[in-house]
Design a protein around this motif. Structure first.
Motif, mmCIF file in Angstrom:
data_model
loop_
_atom_site.group_PDB
_atom_site.id
_atom_site.type_symbol
_atom_site.label_atom_id
_atom_site.label_comp_id
_atom_site.label_asym_id
_atom_site.label_seq_id
_atom_site.Cartn_x
_atom_site.Cartn_y
_atom_site.Cartn_z
ATOM 1 N N LEU A 1 96.149 -7.648 25.387
ATOM 2 C CA LEU A 1 96.390 -8.985 24.842
ATOM 3 C C LEU A 1 95.054 -9.633 24.502
ATOM 4 N N ARG A 2 95.075 -10.500 23.492
ATOM 5 C CA ARG A 2 93.863 -11.190 23.055
ATOM 6 C C ARG A 2 94.143 -12.688 22.967
ATOM 7 N N HIS A 3 93.112 -13.500 23.154
ATOM 8 C CA HIS A 3 93.300 -14.943 22.996
ATOM 9 C C HIS A 3 93.936 -15.192 21.625
ATOM 10 N N PRO A 4 95.062 -15.896 21.582
ATOM 11 C CA PRO A 4 95.827 -16.040 20.328
ATOM 12 C C PRO A 4 95.030 -16.618 19.161
ATOM 13 N N ILE A 5 94.131 -17.563 19.423
ATOM 14 C CA ILE A 5 93.360 -18.146 18.320
ATOM 15 C C ILE A 5 92.345 -17.139 17.798
ATOM 16 N N ALA A 6 91.666 -16.448 18.695
ATOM 17 C CA ALA A 6 90.718 -15.411 18.275
ATOM 18 C C ALA A 6 91.433 -14.321 17.502
ATOM 19 N N ARG A 7 92.617 -13.958 17.956
ATOM 20 C CA ARG A 7 93.387 -12.929 17.257
ATOM 21 C C ARG A 7 93.814 -13.414 15.873
ATOM 22 N N GLY A 8 94.250 -14.675 15.781
ATOM 23 C CA GLY A 8 94.664 -15.234 14.497
ATOM 24 C C GLY A 8 93.517 -15.291 13.499
ATOM 25 N N LEU A 9 92.345 -15.671 13.968
ATOM 26 C CA LEU A 9 91.169 -15.715 13.095
ATOM 27 C C LEU A 9 90.794 -14.318 12.602
ATOM 28 N N SER A 10 90.867 -13.344 13.492
ATOM 29 C CA SER A 10 90.554 -11.963 13.121
ATOM 30 C C SER A 10 91.569 -11.433 12.119
ATOM 31 N N LEU A 11 92.833 -11.756 12.325
ATOM 32 C CA LEU A 11 93.886 -11.330 11.406
ATOM 33 C C LEU A 11 93.686 -11.961 10.031
ATOM 34 N N GLY B 1 95.796 -5.058 29.563
ATOM 35 C CA GLY B 1 94.387 -5.392 29.486
ATOM 36 C C GLY B 1 94.154 -6.658 28.696
ATOM 37 N N ILE B 2 92.933 -7.156 28.725
ATOM 38 C CA ILE B 2 92.543 -8.369 28.024
ATOM 39 C C ILE B 2 91.372 -8.030 27.100
ATOM 40 N N THR B 3 91.535 -8.276 25.806
ATOM 41 C CA THR B 3 90.508 -7.905 24.837
ATOM 42 C C THR B 3 89.165 -8.546 25.157
ATOM 43 N N GLU B 4 89.174 -9.823 25.529
ATOM 44 C CA GLU B 4 87.922 -10.518 25.835
ATOM 45 C C GLU B 4 87.249 -9.970 27.094
ATOM 46 N N ARG B 5 87.977 -9.193 27.842
ATOM 47 C CA ARG B 5 87.433 -8.585 29.060
ATOM 48 C C ARG B 5 87.586 -7.063 28.937
ATOM 49 N N PHE B 6 87.075 -6.545 27.826
ATOM 50 C CA PHE B 6 87.366 -5.171 27.438
ATOM 51 C C PHE B 6 86.875 -4.152 28.461
ATOM 52 N N ASN B 7 85.650 -4.270 28.900
ATOM 53 C CA ASN B 7 85.130 -3.292 29.859
ATOM 54 C C ASN B 7 85.829 -3.395 31.209
ATOM 55 N N GLU B 8 86.154 -4.607 31.612
ATOM 56 C CA GLU B 8 86.959 -4.773 32.823
ATOM 57 C C GLU B 8 88.331 -4.135 32.643
ATOM 58 N N SER B 9 88.859 -4.223 31.417
ATOM 59 C CA SER B 9 90.165 -3.620 31.129
ATOM 60 C C SER B 9 90.111 -2.108 31.305
ATOM 61 N N LEU B 10 89.024 -1.498 30.855
ATOM 62 C CA LEU B 10 88.875 -0.058 31.042
ATOM 63 C C LEU B 10 88.750 0.283 32.530
ATOM 64 N N LEU B 11 88.100 -0.599 33.265
ATOM 65 C CA LEU B 11 88.001 -0.416 34.714
ATOM 66 C C LEU B 11 89.394 -0.446 35.332
ATOM 67 N N LEU B 12 90.217 -1.404 34.919
ATOM 68 C CA LEU B 12 91.583 -1.489 35.433
ATOM 69 C C LEU B 12 92.405 -0.281 34.993
ATOM 70 N N ALA B 13 92.166 0.181 33.765
ATOM 71 C CA ALA B 13 92.881 1.366 33.267
ATOM 72 C C ALA B 13 92.544 2.604 34.090
ATOM 73 N N SER B 14 91.326 2.654 34.623
ATOM 74 C CA SER B 14 90.958 3.793 35.474
ATOM 75 C C SER B 14 91.811 3.820 36.734
ATOM 76 N N HIS B 15 92.234 2.642 37.181
ATOM 77 C CA HIS B 15 93.094 2.543 38.366
ATOM 78 C C HIS B 15 94.560 2.732 37.997
#
Length: 249
Positions: free
Chosen positions: A85-95, A154-168
């Protein structure tokens, strides 16, 4: 790796293209089934017609499909969902930047005009993916689905932490990666900056994503609790991983 088949919802503009490459570094290529409306991949219609043994062979599915994909599986193997998931405003701007540079390249189409053509992609789109198409009580259903069927969010703004969580959660190994499809750096014109300075359009974007904001806040809080629970030494692990990324760059 997990024993379940993983159904990874690639919600557009949530760093899913980078995630897809990471997936290919985690699984044998013949155990991955990407599903997209793109000639390079299989589409949903083709997948639905596959025999059960073909469907059972995959350990992970990834694509632009919504919750409910499990209904197309054989039922012979357990499944769990995953997504970012990504912050909705950041995602909207990117889209917006993506569409203006790609589908509407050279056009002077305004944000309000763009909404007439692509409005559903800007309107609580993350909630609709996780709740499933056509669901009325999107926030309630999306949260219920996450609690019941999602092994990883996972959280896009916390991408590396998300990969850490994915390892678990997913049993992934922490490996160096490269960011892909970053729209702010892909083209000469960054239309997101223009939209960000348009107060009226930004207010409209916020109104279109009130449910997504609530979902994002819930998911971000849940994510923080999981990191704290699974990794008492999370800061140390994250720093070590990011040092490896820097060395590999």
């Amino acid at each position: 790796m997990t024993k379940e088949q993983i159904i990874f919802l690639h919600i557009p503009k949530t760093a899913g293209t980078t995630l897809r490459e990471i997936v290919y570094a985690q699984y044998a290529v013949d155990r991955i089934t990407p599903i997209y409306r793109d000639e390079r991949f299989m589409d949903m219609e083709t997948f639905s017609q596959l025999p059960p043994e073909k469907k059972d062979a995959a350990d992970i599915f990834i694509g632009h499909f919504a919750y409910g994909f499990h209904q197309h599986l054989s039922g012979n193997r357990p499944y769990k969902y995953a997504t970012m998931l990504r912050h909705p405003i950041a995602r909207g701007l990117s889209l917006y930047n993506h569409l203006k540079n790609l589908q509407f390249a050279g056009s002077e189409i305004s944000f309000s005009e763009l909404l007439k053509n692509k409005g559903s992609q800007f309107r609580n789109n993350q909630s609709r993916y996780i709740a499933g198409w056509g669901t009325q009580k999107m926030l309630e259903t999306a949260i219920q689905n996450i609690e019941k069927d999602f092994l990883f969010v996972g959280i896009t703004e916390r991408f590396n932490e998300s990969l850490l969580l994915a390892s678990h959660d997913l049993g992934w190994q922490l490996k160096p990666y490269k960011r892909r499809n970053v729209t702010s750096t892909m083209w000469a014109t960054n239309y997101a900056d223009q939209l960000r300075n348009d107060k009226e359009s930004m207010q409209e974007l916020q109104k279109l994503n009130t449910i997504d904001m609530q979902l994002y806040e819930y998911a971000n809080k849940r994510f923080s609790q999981q990191i704290a629970s699974h990794f008492p030494n999370a800061v140390e692990k994250l720093l070590h991983f990011e040092n490896r990324l820097h060395q590999a760059a």
